[in-house]
Design a protein around this motif. Structure first.
Motif, PDB file in Angstrom:
ATOM      1  N   ARG A 117       1.251  -1.607  -0.116  1.00 59.57           N
ATOM      2  CA  ARG A 117       0.374  -0.137  -0.324  1.00 59.57           C
ATOM      3  C   ARG A 117       0.907   1.553  -0.016  1.00 59.57           C
ATOM      4  O   ARG A 117       0.680   1.846  -0.779  1.00 59.57           O
ATOM      5  N   TYR A 118       1.959   1.405   1.240  1.00 53.26           N
ATOM      6  CA  TYR A 118       2.523   1.992   1.053  1.00 53.26           C
ATOM      7  C   TYR A 118       3.758   2.678  -0.051  1.00 53.26           C
ATOM      8  O   TYR A 118       3.785   3.487  -0.685  1.00 53.26           O
ATOM      9  N   ILE A 119       4.496   1.850  -1.022  1.00 55.97           N
ATOM     10  CA  ILE A 119       4.890   1.534  -2.391  1.00 55.97           C
ATOM     11  C   ILE A 119       4.186   2.203  -3.451  1.00 55.97           C
ATOM     12  O   ILE A 119       4.279   3.159  -4.290  1.00 55.97           O
ATOM     13  N   ASP A 120       2.840   1.617  -3.907  1.00 63.50           N
ATOM     14  CA  ASP A 120       1.704   2.495  -3.989  1.00 63.50           C
ATOM     15  C   ASP A 120       1.633   3.750  -3.894  1.00 63.50           C
ATOM     16  O   ASP A 120       1.580   4.651  -4.731  1.00 63.50           O
ATOM     17  N   ALA A 121       1.254   3.721  -3.446  1.00 63.30           N
ATOM     18  CA  ALA A 121       1.387   5.477  -2.384  1.00 63.30           C
ATOM     19  C   ALA A 121       2.140   6.329  -3.025  1.00 63.30           C
ATOM     20  O   ALA A 121       2.602   7.822  -2.381  1.00 63.30           O
ATOM     21  N   GLY A 122       3.572   6.013  -3.204  1.00 64.12           N
ATOM     22  CA  GLY A 122       4.328   6.379  -3.331  1.00 64.12           C
ATOM     23  C   GLY A 122       5.043   6.827  -2.031  1.00 64.12           C
ATOM     24  O   GLY A 122       6.250   7.701  -2.252  1.00 64.12           O
ATOM     25  N   ARG A 123       4.479   6.538  -0.940  1.00 63.68           N
ATOM     26  CA  ARG A 123       5.614   6.923   0.641  1.00 63.68           C
ATOM     27  C   ARG A 123       6.923   6.237   0.893  1.00 63.68           C
ATOM     28  O   ARG A 123       7.451   6.654   1.826  1.00 63.68           O
ATOM     29  N   ILE A 124       7.085   5.140   0.227  1.00 67.79           N
ATOM     30  CA  ILE A 124       8.486   4.556   0.802  1.00 67.79           C
ATOM     31  C   ILE A 124       8.677   3.602  -0.610  1.00 67.79           C
ATOM     32  O   ILE A 124       8.481   3.107  -1.445  1.00 67.79           O
ATOM     33  N   GLU A 125       9.502   3.536  -0.713  1.00 65.48           N
ATOM     34  CA  GLU A 125      11.211   2.434  -1.376  1.00 65.48           C
ATOM     35  C   GLU A 125      11.318   1.501   0.088  1.00 65.48           C
ATOM     36  O   GLU A 125      12.746   1.269   0.819  1.00 65.48           O
ATOM     37  N   LEU A 126      11.219  -0.234  -0.649  1.00 68.46           N
ATOM     38  CA  LEU A 126      11.228  -0.805   0.339  1.00 68.46           C
ATOM     39  C   LEU A 126      12.806  -1.695  -1.205  1.00 68.46           C
ATOM     40  O   LEU A 126      13.012  -1.620  -1.721  1.00 68.46           O
ATOM     41  N   ILE A 127      14.096  -1.975   0.111  1.00 66.45           N
ATOM     42  CA  ILE A 127      15.063  -1.625  -0.547  1.00 66.45           C
ATOM     43  C   ILE A 127      15.259  -3.668  -0.082  1.00 66.45           C
ATOM     44  O   ILE A 127      15.585  -3.447   1.377  1.00 66.45           O
ATOM     45  N   VAL A 128      15.063  -4.244  -0.880  1.00 70.32           N
ATOM     46  CA  VAL A 128      15.548  -6.284  -0.383  1.00 70.32           C
ATOM     47  C   VAL A 128      16.590  -6.018  -0.390  1.00 70.32           C
ATOM     48  O   VAL A 128      17.842  -6.262  -1.673  1.00 70.32           O
ATOM     49  N   LYS A 129      16.700  -7.482   0.314  1.00 67.04           N
ATOM     50  CA  LYS A 129      18.764  -6.813   0.420  1.00 67.04           C
ATOM     51  C   LYS A 129      18.656  -9.186   0.249  1.00 67.04           C
ATOM     52  O   LYS A 129      18.967  -9.416   2.037  1.00 67.04           O
ATOM     53  N   PRO A 130      18.625  -9.649  -0.240  1.00 65.14           N
ATOM     54  CA  PRO A 130      18.277 -10.957  -0.494  1.00 65.14           C
ATOM     55  C   PRO A 130      20.374 -11.229   0.184  1.00 65.14           C
ATOM     56  O   PRO A 130      21.591 -11.162  -0.276  1.00 65.14           O
ATOM     57  N   PHE A 131      20.201 -11.263   1.381  1.00 66.93           N
ATOM     58  CA  PHE A 131      21.146 -11.701   2.197  1.00 66.93           C
ATOM     59  C   PHE A 131      22.254 -13.698   1.639  1.00 66.93           C
ATOM     60  O   PHE A 131      21.227 -14.608   2.851  1.00 66.93           O
ATOM     61  N   ASP A 132      22.991 -13.564   1.158  1.00 68.05           N
ATOM     62  CA  ASP A 132      23.450 -15.007   1.476  1.00 68.05           C
ATOM     63  C   ASP A 132      24.352 -15.630   2.380  1.00 68.05           C
ATOM     64  O   ASP A 132      24.972 -14.824   2.782  1.00 68.05           O
ATOM     65  N   LYS A 133      23.686 -16.716   3.443  1.00 69.33           N
ATOM     66  CA  LYS A 133      24.093 -16.666   4.486  1.00 69.33           C
ATOM     67  C   LYS A 133      25.153 -18.173   4.275  1.00 69.33           C
ATOM     68  O   LYS A 133      24.564 -19.330   3.160  1.00 69.33           O
ATOM     69  N   GLU A 134      25.802 -18.750   5.017  1.00 68.52           N
ATOM     70  CA  GLU A 134      26.653 -19.623   5.132  1.00 68.52           C
ATOM     71  C   GLU A 134      25.317 -20.868   5.435  1.00 68.52           C
ATOM     72  O   GLU A 134      26.008 -21.893   5.341  1.00 68.52           O
ATOM     73  N   LYS A 135      25.132 -20.607   6.215  1.00 66.88           N
ATOM     74  CA  LYS A 135      24.102 -21.787   7.335  1.00 66.88           C
ATOM     75  C   LYS A 135      23.606 -22.681   6.280  1.00 66.88           C
ATOM     76  O   LYS A 135      22.870 -22.880   5.578  1.00 66.88           O
ATOM     77  N   GLU A 136      23.599 -24.143   6.891  1.00 66.26           N
ATOM     78  CA  GLU A 136      23.088 -25.001   5.660  1.00 66.26           C
ATOM     79  C   GLU A 136      21.628 -25.175   5.352  1.00 66.26           C
ATOM     80  O   GLU A 136      21.123 -25.099   4.292  1.00 66.26           O
ATOM     81  N   SER A 137      20.959 -24.413   5.695  1.00 68.99           N
ATOM     82  CA  SER A 137      19.507 -24.795   6.077  1.00 68.99           C
ATOM     83  C   SER A 137      19.011 -23.311   4.833  1.00 68.99           C
ATOM     84  O   SER A 137      18.114 -23.495   5.048  1.00 68.99           O
ATOM     85  N   LEU A 138      19.651 -22.211   4.877  1.00 67.14           N
ATOM     86  CA  LEU A 138      19.532 -21.107   4.418  1.00 67.14           C
ATOM     87  C   LEU A 138      20.340 -21.310   3.108  1.00 67.14           C
ATOM     88  O   LEU A 138      19.991 -20.521   2.125  1.00 67.14           O
ATOM     89  N   GLN A 139      21.103 -22.453   2.675  1.00 64.57           N
ATOM     90  CA  GLN A 139      22.121 -22.150   1.087  1.00 64.57           C
ATOM     91  C   GLN A 139      21.395 -22.592   0.201  1.00 64.57           C
ATOM     92  O   GLN A 139      21.349 -22.008  -0.190  1.00 64.57           O
ATOM     93  N   ARG A 140      19.944 -23.139   0.331  1.00 65.03           N
ATOM     94  CA  ARG A 140      19.551 -23.054  -1.004  1.00 65.03           C
ATOM     95  C   ARG A 140      17.830 -21.846  -1.086  1.00 65.03           C
ATOM     96  O   ARG A 140      18.449 -21.729  -2.495  1.00 65.03           O
ATOM     97  N   GLY A 141      18.021 -20.370   0.199  1.00 65.90           N
ATOM     98  CA  GLY A 141      17.930 -19.297  -0.007  1.00 65.90           C
ATOM     99  C   GLY A 141      18.611 -19.049  -0.961  1.00 65.90           C
ATOM    100  O   GLY A 141      18.328 -18.641  -2.115  1.00 65.90           O
ATOM    101  N   ASN A 142      19.764 -19.162  -0.750  1.00 67.25           N
ATOM    102  CA  ASN A 142      20.970 -18.228  -1.853  1.00 67.25           C
ATOM    103  C   ASN A 142      20.866 -19.117  -2.989  1.00 67.25           C
ATOM    104  O   ASN A 142      21.719 -18.059  -3.745  1.00 67.25           O
ATOM    105  N   VAL A 143      20.697 -19.901  -3.506  1.00 64.79           N
ATOM    106  CA  VAL A 143      21.076 -19.728  -4.590  1.00 64.79           C
ATOM    107  C   VAL A 143      19.505 -19.431  -5.099  1.00 64.79           C
ATOM    108  O   VAL A 143      19.736 -19.164  -6.480  1.00 64.79           O
ATOM    109  N   PHE A 144      18.387 -19.766  -4.869  1.00 67.77           N
ATOM    110  CA  PHE A 144      16.908 -18.308  -5.724  1.00 67.77           C
ATOM    111  C   PHE A 144      17.086 -17.017  -5.543  1.00 67.77           C
ATOM    112  O   PHE A 144      17.074 -16.431  -6.365  1.00 67.77           O
ATOM    113  N   HIS A 145      18.412 -16.580  -4.525  1.00 72.13           N
ATOM    114  CA  HIS A 145      18.895 -15.307  -4.928  1.00 72.13           C
ATOM    115  C   HIS A 145      19.774 -14.818  -5.967  1.00 72.13           C
ATOM    116  O   HIS A 145      18.906 -13.554  -6.322  1.00 72.13           O
TER     117      HIS A 145
END
Length: 177
Positions: A52-80
């Motif tokens: 809603r706030y992006i559409d209204a021009g009130r916020i900018e969302l800055i998504v920072k895909p954070f590659d982590k070394e933790k084994e359980s998060l490695q799959r996320g790193n691939v998607f990033h």
């Protein structure tokens, strides 16, 4: 989450996926790993307010895909490495799908995650290595260790925020302009 050691001043707005107007008065900076169930919780709980706030021009969302070394998060790193930084609005919709289907791809092998990204979601691998390195360096400089870590002005929090609290923080930050 212990936020006392996080140095928000070391977090910039350059690296990441920029969704919304660059001149929006409020920046919402979100360090995430798409395999993290808590990041999914943050995404789902915040999506309506953020949208809603992006559409209204009130916020900018800055998504920072954070590659982590933790084994359980490695799959996320691939998607990033399949996220298209040059098509941010589409990437936000793709994040919706990635999180919604997290239970389907979360236990796959790393190679199978790449195949899932391509075959099931229709993504192509992107050259995000430089952005990924900048985000990791920035997180390290700011002592950000956990995902999600979200920063709005001087406020630092994780998924434990209600949509109402999020909206209040956005409005408070907008009032400083």
């Amino acid at each position: 989450m212990d936020i006392s050691e996080i140095i928000a001043g070391n977090v910039g707005t350059e690296a990441g996926i920029h969704i919304g107007k660059s001149d929006a008065p409020v920046k919402v900076i979100s360090f995430v790993n798409v395999r993290c169930p808590f990041c999914r919780e943050w995404h789902e709980k915040s999506r309506d307010v953020i949208g809603r706030y992006i559409d209204a021009g009130r916020i900018e969302l800055i998504v920072k895909p954070f590659d982590k070394e933790k084994e359980s998060l490695q799959r996320g790193n691939v998607f990033h490495h399949y996220l298209d930084y040059a098509a941010p609005e589409q990437t936000l919709e793709i994040l919706d799908e990635i999180y919604a289907r997290q239970d389907l791809w979360g236990a796959l092998t790393l190679e199978e995650v790449g195949n899932f990204a391509q075959d099931e979601i229709g993504l192509s691998e992107q050259d995000n290595k430089e952005q990924a390195q900048k985000i990791i360096a920035e997180a390290n400089a700011a002592n950000i260790r956990l995902v999600p870590t979200v920063i709005i002005g001087e406020h630092i929090f994780d998924e434990h925020i209600s949509p109402e609290e999020l909206e209040k923080l956005i409005l408070e930050e907008a009032g400083k302009e």
